[in-house]
Write an enzyme that holds these catalytic residues in place. Structure first.
Site, PDB file in Angstrom:
ATOM      1  N   GLU A  98     -11.175  56.250 -28.109  1.00 43.80           N
ATOM      2  CA  GLU A  98      -9.774  56.682 -28.071  1.00 43.80           C
ATOM      3  C   GLU A  98      -8.813  55.617 -28.570  1.00 43.80           C
ATOM      4  O   GLU A  98      -7.783  55.942 -29.158  1.00 43.80           O
ATOM      5  CB  GLU A  98      -9.369  57.042 -26.629  1.00 43.80           C
ATOM      6  CG  GLU A  98      -9.942  58.370 -26.148  1.00 43.80           C
ATOM      7  CD  GLU A  98      -9.667  58.604 -24.669  1.00 43.80           C
ATOM      8  OE1 GLU A  98      -8.927  57.800 -24.055  1.00 43.80           O
ATOM      9  OE2 GLU A  98     -10.220  59.581 -24.138  1.00 43.80           O
ATOM     10  N   VAL A  99      -9.129  54.370 -28.270  1.00 42.27           N
ATOM     11  CA  VAL A  99      -8.217  53.289 -28.648  1.00 42.27           C
ATOM     12  C   VAL A  99      -8.887  52.444 -29.732  1.00 42.27           C
ATOM     13  O   VAL A  99     -10.008  51.945 -29.546  1.00 42.27           O
ATOM     14  CB  VAL A  99      -7.858  52.405 -27.427  1.00 42.27           C
ATOM     15  CG1 VAL A  99      -6.906  51.291 -27.840  1.00 42.27           C
ATOM     16  CG2 VAL A  99      -7.241  53.253 -26.315  1.00 42.27           C
ATOM     17  N   HIS A 104     -13.187  47.378 -27.454  1.00 42.12           N
ATOM     18  CA  HIS A 104     -13.179  47.061 -26.024  1.00 42.12           C
ATOM     19  C   HIS A 104     -14.529  47.368 -25.413  1.00 42.12           C
ATOM     20  O   HIS A 104     -15.226  48.292 -25.835  1.00 42.12           O
ATOM     21  CB  HIS A 104     -12.087  47.834 -25.283  1.00 42.12           C
ATOM     22  CG  HIS A 104     -12.055  49.308 -25.579  1.00 42.12           C
ATOM     23  ND1 HIS A 104     -11.529  49.803 -26.752  1.00 42.12           N
ATOM     24  CD2 HIS A 104     -12.491  50.380 -24.884  1.00 42.12           C
ATOM     25  CE1 HIS A 104     -11.625  51.121 -26.756  1.00 42.12           C
ATOM     26  NE2 HIS A 104     -12.226  51.507 -25.634  1.00 42.12           N
ATOM     27  N   ASN A 126     -17.557  52.355 -26.855  1.00 44.58           N
ATOM     28  CA  ASN A 126     -17.538  53.545 -27.703  1.00 44.58           C
ATOM     29  C   ASN A 126     -17.113  53.155 -29.105  1.00 44.58           C
ATOM     30  O   ASN A 126     -16.071  52.522 -29.286  1.00 44.58           O
ATOM     31  CB  ASN A 126     -16.548  54.572 -27.140  1.00 44.58           C
ATOM     32  CG  ASN A 126     -17.021  55.184 -25.837  1.00 44.58           C
ATOM     33  OD1 ASN A 126     -18.184  55.583 -25.722  1.00 44.58           O
ATOM     34  ND2 ASN A 126     -16.150  55.258 -24.856  1.00 44.58           N
TER      35      ASN A 126
END
Ligand code: 5GP
Length: 130
Positions: A109-110, A114, A101
């Site tokens: 979100e982070v 990743h 994402n």
């Protein structure tokens, strides 16, 4: 050998993001695999039977940042890790999905790049229609 990271423009990496803390071992993770360029661990809130996160060790905010600024050896080491983990988890034959994402529309979100690895069961449609 110490890796030399490029100075980045226009983007500031937040050293307090949760994956930075995991990399510094300030908070625990269920580690699966590690090489010089990547760390992999189980997602704390799995969305499929197997849900693994693979993160680069370098400070990259998202895929946009990583793909633009990471060194070839970092990209290579990271992508090799993703493939190796899927293989070690016996996902090659049954199949798996990788996902990253980037930004708001994707719901990132982070703010440390990743890749998600999903598998262990049929994964349904590629994108939720709800
Ligand atoms: P994103 O929405 O940014 O693509 O994915 C962030 C992922 O990180 C989510 O799937 C979420 O469950 C996972 N996550 C958030 N905090 C933690 C944590 O502290 N530990 C682990 N292992 N996963 C986390």
């Amino acid at each position: 050998e110490k890796i030399k990271y490029k100075k980045k423009k226009n983007m500031t990496y937040d050293d307090d993001n949760i994956f930075a803390k995991i990399l510094r071992e300030e908070i625990p993770c269920k580690k699966i695999y590690e090489n010089k360029y990547a760390l992999a661990f189980h997602d704390v809130n799995p969305q499929s039977k197997i849900h693994i996160l693979v993160i680069p060790k370098g400070k990259y905010i998202s895929f946009a940042d990583f793909s633009e600024n990471a060194l070839p050896k970092e990209i290579n080491g990271f992508m090799k890790a993703v493939g190796k983990i899927a293989k070690n988890q016996n996902l090659v034959e049954s199949g798996y999905r990788i996902l990253a994402n980037h930004g708001q529309n994707a719901g990132q979100e982070v703010a440390h790049f990743h890749i998600h690895i999903f598998g262990g069961e049929p994964l349904g449609p590629m994108i939720s229609k709800t």
